[in-house]
Design a protein around this motif. Structure first.
Motif, short mmCIF file in Angstrom:
data_model
loop_
_atom_site.label_atom_id
_atom_site.label_comp_id
_atom_site.label_asym_id
_atom_site.label_seq_id
_atom_site.Cartn_x
_atom_site.Cartn_y
_atom_site.Cartn_z
N UNK A 1 6.75 1.13 0.42
CA UNK A 1 7.78 0.96 -0.48
C UNK A 1 8.45 2.27 -0.60
N UNK A 2 7.92 3.35 -0.51
CA UNK A 2 8.44 4.47 -0.52
C UNK A 2 9.18 5.21 0.62
N UNK A 3 8.64 4.59 1.77
CA UNK A 3 9.41 5.02 3.08
C UNK A 3 10.76 4.42 2.83
N UNK B 1 0.66 -0.31 1.12
CA UNK B 1 1.87 -1.03 0.53
C UNK B 1 2.61 0.00 -0.12
N UNK B 2 2.08 0.88 -0.95
CA UNK B 2 2.76 1.90 -1.62
C UNK B 2 3.49 2.70 -1.06
N UNK B 3 2.92 3.29 0.52
CA UNK B 3 3.68 4.10 1.42
C UNK B 3 4.92 3.47 1.98
#
Lengths: 213, 213
Positions: free
Chosen positions: A139-141, A135-137
């Motif tokens: 968001x950052x992408x 999920x964090x990836x």
DNA sequence: ACCTGAACACCGTTCAAGT
DNA sequence: ACCTGAACACCGTTCAAGT
């Protein structure tokens, strides 16, 4: 004409407001201590008493601008659509504050600026079923993509006619093989459409179940 | 100590070389006409004769740097992998010339800088089966994503400790719902991995047949 | 606590004058 | 054709001095 009224003391707030005005009108480069002093009708050195120096003044300015960026409200039904709507909102935010990105970038406050969008993205990505690091990836992408898009887009607008002239760069073999492609690349891009399209592709790719290992 | 030899005349080439050295060492901001003159052992005004003014000097510098960026050679078997390899190569190119992006961006030469990567991307996207406007869109989407990534990444590196401290921003409801996500967002990202991952997602999304209308 | 002017060390750029 | 120093109009910042 500048609306100067009787004033007992110069105020930190007034300094920031005047500085914000200069930046808004002519960009951060136009914010000089001396012009600011003139605008305020004080000696240059008074400003230093209230805000330290130019660097700290810009810091405070960024802080204040970021502070009232406002919330981001996702729209749409499907998760992918809601995530895309956050991306659109973030793009609008950045476009509405054209000088902000540069200042924020120079000051290393990127994360801070992204906070509202990040919150919204986290929520939607979670709703879409992604968890933990994945999920964090995602968001950052999405964040990174939006920033890149806005920067390149702004560059386009500021320099409408690219110097080498893109036409002549695409008349060779490419044109023979796929004239439509060559023509499309020679034309200035429809950034609105390109943004929507690339965000859709990115989000689709991110939400798909991981393939292989 | 600066390697100054006997020299009949100052040369435009020498000016550009010295200027490139200053930029390489301390960034474009450190390139002042007076420092440059000192470096060359001439009067400040001589430089103006050879390169016009500071603006034109920077233009020439960018032109020269962009000119010898070199080709980009895709690797891998599957189309998606080859496109991703171009993205990686482009990222490396930009990272190897840290001051280039800012200068290019300010000068509106973005398209020019992207030319080698764009050629390679066009070829691979075509090989992947995309045609015409859709191929052009894919090329541009990948470009934009890479730029965004490098910019945000560089910002990270320059300001390793973000001021508000990301940890405290993610302890609220998010942490309860998904502690792993909160932890992942609090940690500095593994940019290498994030880049590979987001490019893969984007390319996958772009190559997929269009859904719906 | 707040404001001031003078001064310092920098800028980019122009120009008339030299060879 | 090429180089020079003087000069102008700008910068940010410090400091001692005022109230």
């Amino acid at each position: 004409m500048k609306g100067k009224e009787t004033r007992a003391h110069l105020d930190r707030e007034q300094v920031l407001a005047a500085a914000a005005g200069l930046v808004k009108q002519h960009g951060p480069g136009a914010l000089t201590m001396r012009k600011l002093a003139a605008e305020l009708g004080t000696a240059v050195t008074s400003i230093y008493w209230h805000v330290g120096n130019r660097e700290q003044l810009l810091d405070a300015l960024v802080e204040r601008t970021v502070a009232d960026l406002g919330e981001i409200r996702p729209t749409g039904a499907a998760p992918a659509q809601r995530i895309a709507s956050v991306a659109r909102a973030l793009r609008r935010l950045l476009r509405d504050h054209p000088h902000l990105i540069a200042m924020v970038h120079e000051r290393g406050l990127t994360e801070r600026m992204f906070l509202p969008a990040q919150r919204a993205l986290v929520h939607e990505v979670h709703a879409a079923g992604l968890r933990g690091a994945r999920a964090a990836d995602a968001v950052r992408a999405v964040q990174v993509h939006v920033v890149g898009h806005v920067l390149v887009e702004r560059n386009r607008e500021r320099a409408p006619v690219q110097r080498p002239g893109e036409q002549e760069l695409w008349d060779a073999r490419t044109a023979e093989q796929d004239p439509a492609l060559a023509r499309a690349l020679a034309r200035p891009p429809d950034t609105e459409r390109l943004f929507a399209l690339s965000v859709r592709a990115l989000v689709a790719g991110l939400l798909e179940p991981p393939s292989g290992d």
